[in-house]
Motif scaffolding. Structure first.
Motif, short mmCIF file in Angstrom:
data_model
loop_
_atom_site.label_atom_id
_atom_site.label_comp_id
_atom_site.label_asym_id
_atom_site.label_seq_id
_atom_site.Cartn_x
_atom_site.Cartn_y
_atom_site.Cartn_z
N GLY A 239 19.14 -7.67 -7.59
CA GLY A 239 20.44 -7.03 -7.41
C GLY A 239 21.42 -7.28 -8.55
O GLY A 239 22.50 -6.68 -8.57
N ALA A 240 21.05 -8.16 -9.49
CA ALA A 240 21.93 -8.47 -10.63
C ALA A 240 21.46 -7.72 -11.87
O ALA A 240 20.30 -7.31 -11.97
N ILE A 241 22.35 -7.53 -12.82
CA ILE A 241 22.00 -6.92 -14.11
C ILE A 241 21.86 -8.03 -15.14
O ILE A 241 22.77 -8.84 -15.33
N TRP A 242 20.70 -8.06 -15.78
CA TRP A 242 20.36 -9.10 -16.74
C TRP A 242 20.27 -8.54 -18.15
O TRP A 242 19.85 -7.40 -18.35
N ALA A 243 20.62 -9.35 -19.13
CA ALA A 243 20.38 -9.01 -20.53
C ALA A 243 19.02 -9.58 -20.92
O ALA A 243 18.72 -10.74 -20.62
N ARG A 244 18.20 -8.76 -21.59
CA ARG A 244 16.87 -9.22 -22.01
C ARG A 244 17.00 -10.03 -23.31
O ARG A 244 16.38 -9.75 -24.33
N SER A 245 17.84 -11.04 -23.27
CA SER A 245 18.20 -11.78 -24.49
C SER A 245 17.06 -12.62 -25.04
O SER A 245 17.03 -12.94 -26.23
N SER A 246 16.09 -12.99 -24.18
CA SER A 246 14.96 -13.80 -24.67
C SER A 246 14.13 -13.04 -25.69
O SER A 246 13.46 -13.65 -26.53
N GLU A 252 16.51 -17.79 -22.94
CA GLU A 252 16.21 -17.14 -21.67
C GLU A 252 17.07 -15.90 -21.52
O GLU A 252 17.99 -15.66 -22.31
N ASP A 253 16.75 -15.09 -20.53
CA ASP A 253 17.59 -13.94 -20.22
C ASP A 253 18.84 -14.42 -19.48
O ASP A 253 18.82 -15.47 -18.82
N ARG A 254 19.92 -13.62 -19.57
CA ARG A 254 21.20 -14.03 -18.99
C ARG A 254 21.73 -12.97 -18.03
O ARG A 254 21.62 -11.77 -18.30
N VAL A 255 22.35 -13.43 -16.95
CA VAL A 255 22.97 -12.51 -15.99
C VAL A 255 24.29 -12.00 -16.56
O VAL A 255 25.12 -12.79 -17.01
N LEU A 256 24.46 -10.68 -16.54
CA LEU A 256 25.71 -10.07 -16.99
C LEU A 256 26.60 -9.67 -15.81
O LEU A 256 27.81 -9.89 -15.84
N ILE A 257 25.96 -9.04 -14.80
CA ILE A 257 26.70 -8.61 -13.60
C ILE A 257 26.03 -9.23 -12.39
O ILE A 257 24.82 -9.07 -12.17
N ARG A 258 26.80 -9.97 -11.61
CA ARG A 258 26.25 -10.63 -10.43
C ARG A 258 25.80 -9.61 -9.39
O ARG A 258 26.26 -8.46 -9.37
N SER A 259 24.94 -10.04 -8.51
CA SER A 259 24.46 -9.16 -7.43
C SER A 259 25.61 -8.85 -6.47
O SER A 259 26.59 -9.61 -6.41
N ASN A 300 22.28 -19.64 -29.34
CA ASN A 300 21.29 -18.58 -29.45
C ASN A 300 21.72 -17.31 -28.74
O ASN A 300 21.33 -16.21 -29.13
N TRP A 301 22.52 -17.45 -27.69
CA TRP A 301 23.00 -16.28 -26.94
C TRP A 301 23.84 -15.36 -27.83
O TRP A 301 23.63 -14.15 -27.85
N TYR A 302 24.77 -15.92 -28.56
CA TYR A 302 25.62 -15.09 -29.43
C TYR A 302 24.79 -14.37 -30.49
O TYR A 302 25.01 -13.19 -30.78
N ALA A 303 23.83 -15.09 -31.07
CA ALA A 303 22.98 -14.46 -32.08
C ALA A 303 22.15 -13.34 -31.46
O ALA A 303 21.95 -12.29 -32.08
N ALA A 304 21.67 -13.56 -30.22
CA ALA A 304 20.88 -12.52 -29.54
C ALA A 304 21.72 -11.28 -29.27
O ALA A 304 21.24 -10.15 -29.44
N VAL A 305 22.96 -11.47 -28.84
CA VAL A 305 23.85 -10.33 -28.60
C VAL A 305 24.08 -9.55 -29.89
O VAL A 305 24.04 -8.31 -29.90
N ALA A 306 24.30 -10.28 -30.97
CA ALA A 306 24.50 -9.62 -32.26
C ALA A 306 23.28 -8.77 -32.62
O ALA A 306 23.42 -7.61 -33.03
N ARG A 307 22.09 -9.33 -32.46
CA ARG A 307 20.87 -8.57 -32.79
C ARG A 307 20.73 -7.34 -31.90
O ARG A 307 20.38 -6.25 -32.35
N MET A 308 21.01 -7.51 -30.59
CA MET A 308 20.89 -6.40 -29.64
C MET A 308 21.78 -5.23 -30.01
O MET A 308 21.42 -4.07 -29.86
#
Length: 501
Positions: A239-246, A252-259, A300-308
């Motif tokens: 029910g949550a929206i995840w970023a495929r940051s891994s 790991e992947d991170r939750v963006l919008i809670r369920s 690593n999360w910030y770098a992953a967002v930048a790449r995405m």
């Protein structure tokens, strides 16, 4: 250093000069012959002899010898010391600056504590590191802006407001709410306590010599999330929206919008996305975040967002710092009169002063937990390192006051005393140290260097008279340059250089 460049040309390879511990081994030494020997398939001693002979052709070099397996020891001519001192005096406050090969527009985001209470000493370490890095980058020639980012909404802010309202009603704050004298003070005033808390935070940080160019609100940034969410690599799970940051270098992947069961609201990671884009789209070549070590995964999360989102991840930097412990007599200190479990920056500055607070919060690398001896930090004697360095500056200021309009000179006498040579060499280190501190984001290099300059000055002062000496003009020039370098080294970490003590 120009001498390194000239020796590099002679050696046909980069030469790094070091200062021997024993002055009998010269002013500088290099092991380049030993480094080159395997490549050139010749003995290091033979290569060292060639370099020593070639070095004697330089006007700066008075004597050159090969020692041990191939060290080249160099003794410099008085002219080198005179030219070095002349360069310092001519540059004045600018000496050592402008080292950036490619100046950038840089944002340093620091402190960014939620406005639920006064700034703590732990958050002050964030600010001391971040502001010192900003000062170093500016000195190197970069265009630097400082920003404070805070959460003005969400669960913690709701608890903070509830705590203030409870006090206003004459009730106890919620069990998981906020307590302390500052909550009662805010409850005594009408209106939303958050703006008042922010005013107090800003005032405290201004006293701590950190001025912010801008303030960013999480609530405003979150409104732009729908604009960027479709551009991210996401999926739905539970029910949550995840970023495929891994898939983009994160741990790991991170939750963006809670369920929906958890409220369906954006997480702070979602706000991170908008904030990062906001920074980069504002034209900053580099965005530096200063965060506590508990945010290790964020790097690593910030770098992953930048790449995405198609940005160069090298434009994003995360500086992590460890905890601060205050001690008295070897025991952990609790100074707070308002909450027993934390120490507020205001109280720390009241006790030890702004200069000592700034010094002791940056005199160790960010990767080290620091134990600050409160009694030492508050001490007004040369046992306190910040006082020791400031005293050297004030002593020179006194010499210059007593000198009146007496002339200064960079022309050295035919025979320089060892203490004069050592002091000029130490001052000549400053441009390289300031440049490296900026490049490595390591402001702790400045207190270490400032102590060494003060050591060299005090040795010189103990052995040689400045005023009414045969070399008055030269020595006035030497102490004038020393005063400027000490003031700059202190200023780069936000510490004052007093004229009198």
């Amino acid at each position: 250093m120009r001498l390194e460049a000239r020796l590099s040309e002679l050696a046909g390879a980069p030469v790094e000069l070091e200062r021997p511990n024993d002055p009998e081994h010269g002013d500088y030494a290099t092991n380049v012959a030993m480094q080159l020997a395997p490549v050139r398939k010749r003995s290091p001693r033979e290569l060292g002899e060639e370099l020593a002979a070639a070095a004697l052709g330089l006007e700066e070099v008075e004597r050159a010898e090969v020692a041990g397996p191939g060290f080249v020891n160099l003794w410099l001519a008085p002219s080198w010391f005179g030219e070095a001192l002349a360069e310092m005096l001519e540059a004045g406050e600018a000496y050592g600056g402008g080292s950036a090969e490619r100046p950038e527009k840089v944002q340093v985001e620091m402190v960014s504590a939620n406005p639920t209470g006064p700034i703590t000493v732990a958050s002050a370490r964030n600010g001391a590191i971040g502001d010192s890095v900003a000062r170093l980058l500016h000195f190197a020639g970069h265009d630097v802006e400082r920003e404070y980012y805070y959460n003005d909404s969400g669960a913690q802010m709701a608890k903070f407001r509830e705590s203030v309202e409870a006090i206003r009603r004459g009730e106890e704050p919620p069990e998981d709410g906020y307590r302390g004298e500052y909550v009662a003070e805010l409850a005594a005033e009408d209106g939303d306590p958050v703006p008042k808390m922010l005013e107090r935070i800003e005032s405290t940080l201004e006293r701590f010599r950190i001025h912010f160019d801008s303030w960013a609100l999480q609530s405003e940034l979150q409104l732009r999330l729908p604009e960027y969410l479709p551009k991210l690599d996401t999926y739905e799970k539970d029910g949550a929206i995840w970023a495929r940051s891994s898939a983009y270098g994160d741990e790991e992947d991170r939750v963006l919008i809670r369920s929906p069961e958890q409220g369906g609201t954006p997480t702070y990671r979602a706000a991170d996305v908008v904030y990062l884009v906001d920074k980069l789209e504002r034209g900053f070549n580099r965005a530096i975040y200063v965060l506590g070590a508990d945010h290790h995964g964020t790097r690593n999360w910030y770098a992953a967002v930048a790449r995405m989102l198609g940005y160069d991840p090298e434009r994003v930097e995360v500086l992590l710092y460890q905890l601060v412990h205050l001690t008295r007599g070897g025991q952990q200190a609790k100074m707070s009169k308002r909450r027993g479990d934390v120490v507020f920056l205001e109280e720390f500055m009241d006790e030890v002063g702004v200069d000592a607070a700034r010094w002791f919060l940056v005199n160790r690398g960010p990767d080290q937990t620091i134990d600050i001896d409160v009694d030492l930090a508050a001490d007004r004697s040369e046992k306190n390192p910040v006082y020791y360095v400031q005293y050297a500056h004030a002593r020179i200021a006194g010499i210059r006051r007593n000198a009146g309009d007496a002339s200064t000179s960079s022309t050295p006498p035919p025979e320089l005393a060892q203490e004069e040579r050592d002091l000029i060499k130490r001052l000549a280190d400053f441009p390289g140290i300031a440049s490296e501190a900026a490049e490595r984001r390591s402001p702790q290099a400045m207190p270490t260097y400032a102590i060494r300059v003060a050591d060299e000055f005090h040795r010189f002062y103990h052995h040689h008279r400045v005023l009414e000496s045969d070399e008055q003009a030269f020595r006035l020039g030497l102490v004038t340059a020393t005063q400027a370098v000490i003031a700059r080294a202190l200023g780069l970490i936000g510490v004052d250089a007093p004229e009198r003590m």
